[in-house]
Design a protein around this motif. Sequence first.
Motif, PDB file in Angstrom:
ATOM      1  N   ASP A 150       0.830  -1.210   0.000  1.00 34.88           N
ATOM      2  CA  ASP A 150       0.000   0.000   0.000  1.00 34.88           C
ATOM      3  C   ASP A 150       0.860   1.255   0.000  1.00 34.88           C
ATOM      4  N   ILE A 151       1.942   1.259   0.779  1.00 37.94           N
ATOM      5  CA  ILE A 151       2.838   2.421   0.808  1.00 37.94           C
ATOM      6  C   ILE A 151       3.473   2.616  -0.557  1.00 37.94           C
ATOM      7  N   ARG A 152       3.979   1.531  -1.152  1.00 37.71           N
ATOM      8  CA  ARG A 152       4.617   1.643  -2.470  1.00 37.71           C
ATOM      9  C   ARG A 152       3.632   2.153  -3.515  1.00 37.71           C
ATOM     10  N   ARG A 153       2.391   1.699  -3.432  1.00 36.39           N
ATOM     11  CA  ARG A 153       1.405   2.035  -4.460  1.00 36.39           C
ATOM     12  C   ARG A 153       0.856   3.453  -4.278  1.00 36.39           C
ATOM     13  N   ARG A 154       0.691   3.884  -3.028  1.00 38.61           N
ATOM     14  CA  ARG A 154      -0.014   5.141  -2.772  1.00 38.61           C
ATOM     15  C   ARG A 154       0.896   6.291  -2.351  1.00 38.61           C
ATOM     16  N   LYS A 155       2.054   5.999  -1.822  1.00 39.81           N
ATOM     17  CA  LYS A 155       2.907   7.055  -1.261  1.00 39.81           C
ATOM     18  C   LYS A 155       4.187   7.294  -2.050  1.00 39.81           C
ATOM     19  N   ILE A 156       4.588   6.308  -2.885  1.00 39.06           N
ATOM     20  CA  ILE A 156       5.873   6.382  -3.580  1.00 39.06           C
ATOM     21  C   ILE A 156       5.641   6.236  -5.078  1.00 39.06           C
ATOM     22  N   GLY A 157       6.229   7.148  -5.856  1.00 41.77           N
ATOM     23  CA  GLY A 157       6.208   7.027  -7.310  1.00 41.77           C
ATOM     24  C   GLY A 157       7.589   6.622  -7.797  1.00 41.77           C
ATOM     25  N   PHE A 158       7.633   5.801  -8.842  1.00 34.23           N
ATOM     26  CA  PHE A 158       8.908   5.304  -9.369  1.00 34.23           C
ATOM     27  C   PHE A 158       9.062   5.706 -10.829  1.00 34.23           C
ATOM     28  N   VAL A 159      10.254   6.174 -11.186  1.00 32.18           N
ATOM     29  CA  VAL A 159      10.593   6.493 -12.578  1.00 32.18           C
ATOM     30  C   VAL A 159      11.921   5.810 -12.884  1.00 32.18           C
ATOM     31  N   PHE A 160      11.960   5.072 -14.002  1.00 34.99           N
ATOM     32  CA  PHE A 160      13.135   4.276 -14.330  1.00 34.99           C
ATOM     33  C   PHE A 160      13.771   4.745 -15.634  1.00 34.99           C
ATOM     34  N   GLN A 161      15.028   4.384 -15.807  1.00 38.20           N
ATOM     35  CA  GLN A 161      15.762   4.756 -17.013  1.00 38.20           C
ATOM     36  C   GLN A 161      15.119   4.184 -18.266  1.00 38.20           C
ATOM     37  N   ASP A 162      14.601   2.947 -18.171  1.00 33.40           N
ATOM     38  CA  ASP A 162      14.040   2.291 -19.354  1.00 33.40           C
ATOM     39  C   ASP A 162      12.509   2.386 -19.400  1.00 33.40           C
ATOM     40  N   PHE A 163      11.938   3.321 -18.626  1.00 27.36           N
ATOM     41  CA  PHE A 163      10.533   3.725 -18.701  1.00 27.36           C
ATOM     42  C   PHE A 163       9.557   2.705 -18.120  1.00 27.36           C
ATOM     43  N   ASN A 164       9.768   1.393 -18.373  1.00 25.42           N
ATOM     44  CA  ASN A 164       8.878   0.338 -17.857  1.00 25.42           C
ATOM     45  C   ASN A 164       7.418   0.540 -18.257  1.00 25.42           C
ATOM     46  N   LEU A 165       7.191   1.016 -19.474  1.00 25.75           N
ATOM     47  CA  LEU A 165       5.826   1.107 -19.996  1.00 25.75           C
ATOM     48  C   LEU A 165       5.436  -0.240 -20.605  1.00 25.75           C
ATOM     49  N   MET A 166       4.163  -0.601 -20.459  1.00 27.23           N
ATOM     50  CA  MET A 166       3.656  -1.834 -21.063  1.00 27.23           C
ATOM     51  C   MET A 166       3.352  -1.559 -22.529  1.00 27.23           C
ATOM     52  N   GLU A 167       4.000  -2.293 -23.412  1.00 30.21           N
ATOM     53  CA  GLU A 167       3.919  -2.018 -24.844  1.00 30.21           C
ATOM     54  C   GLU A 167       2.567  -2.365 -25.459  1.00 30.21           C
ATOM     55  N   SER A 168       1.802  -3.220 -24.817  1.00 26.95           N
ATOM     56  CA  SER A 168       0.546  -3.706 -25.417  1.00 26.95           C
ATOM     57  C   SER A 168      -0.656  -2.830 -25.102  1.00 26.95           C
ATOM     58  N   ILE A 169      -0.485  -1.801 -24.279  1.00 24.85           N
ATOM     59  CA  ILE A 169      -1.607  -0.925 -23.941  1.00 24.85           C
ATOM     60  C   ILE A 169      -1.226   0.518 -24.239  1.00 24.85           C
ATOM     61  N   THR A 170      -2.231   1.385 -24.341  1.00 23.07           N
ATOM     62  CA  THR A 170      -2.001   2.771 -24.722  1.00 23.07           C
ATOM     63  C   THR A 170      -1.299   3.545 -23.615  1.00 23.07           C
ATOM     64  N   VAL A 171      -0.826   4.725 -23.984  1.00 22.20           N
ATOM     65  CA  VAL A 171      -0.209   5.619 -23.001  1.00 22.20           C
ATOM     66  C   VAL A 171      -1.205   5.952 -21.904  1.00 22.20           C
ATOM     67  N   ARG A 172      -2.445   6.230 -22.284  1.00 19.85           N
ATOM     68  CA  ARG A 172      -3.479   6.541 -21.293  1.00 19.85           C
ATOM     69  C   ARG A 172      -3.627   5.386 -20.297  1.00 19.85           C
TER      70      ARG A 172
END
Length: 239
Positions: free
Chosen positions: A78-100
């Motif tokens: 819960d702390i990781r999900r609600r209190k901490i935001g993460f940004v990584f060098q390689d973005f970690n975006l899911m390629e199969s879904i839209t940016v939204r």
Amino acid sequence: MEPIIKVTSITKNYGQQEVLKGIDLQIEAGDFTCIMGRSGCGKTTLLKILGLMHPPTEGDVFFKERLTSELFPDEISDIRRRKIGFVFQDFNLMESITVRENILLPAILDKQDTTEAEERMVQFFQVLRIEHLLDKLPHELSVGEKQRAAICRALMNEPEIILADEPTGNLDSNAGAEVINIFQRINRELGITIVMITHDSKVAQTAKDVIFLKDGQIYDRLINIVGSEAKIAEKMLEV
């Protein structure tokens, strides 16, 4: 004011390899801190411990004065999900879904109303200049656009702190400068605490203070360092 995150006497071992060797550190609300050091000095390991992704081998980690070793796994999540935001060098975006959908993913995982969440994020869409990208897939974006989308995702649940691991590492100088300007605005205008790993003294000079790691230990910490690129570069030569 209580620190957001405090670690005391933490070590981290991977088998026989001792990566962190007795770190004491606290991050206050509103800080913009960069962590620097040579490859293998323990920067990413420290960031993962600060983000409650990995426990230390020894020592204590406190999140807002709560000893995390005494929390249940779902409380840590819960702390990781609600209190901490993460940004990584390689973005970690899911390629199969839209940016939204990528941006809304933290709200979905938190079982929030996604319409309300998106309405809340409209201001960030504008600041990050990604309104026109929302219905695209990640592979259609430039690397700078991907990182702006990743930053927006990190803001989705209105975290108190953002942890960023080399967020400009894959960007050219112009895109990198734009991303750093965004982090400065997030820190200054929204009051969100930033902890960022970087190897770039130009990036580090935008922070309020810089921590230097050497061989798994804190070698030095420079306070009120904004604009002091030469001093940061000189210190990096020492580590």
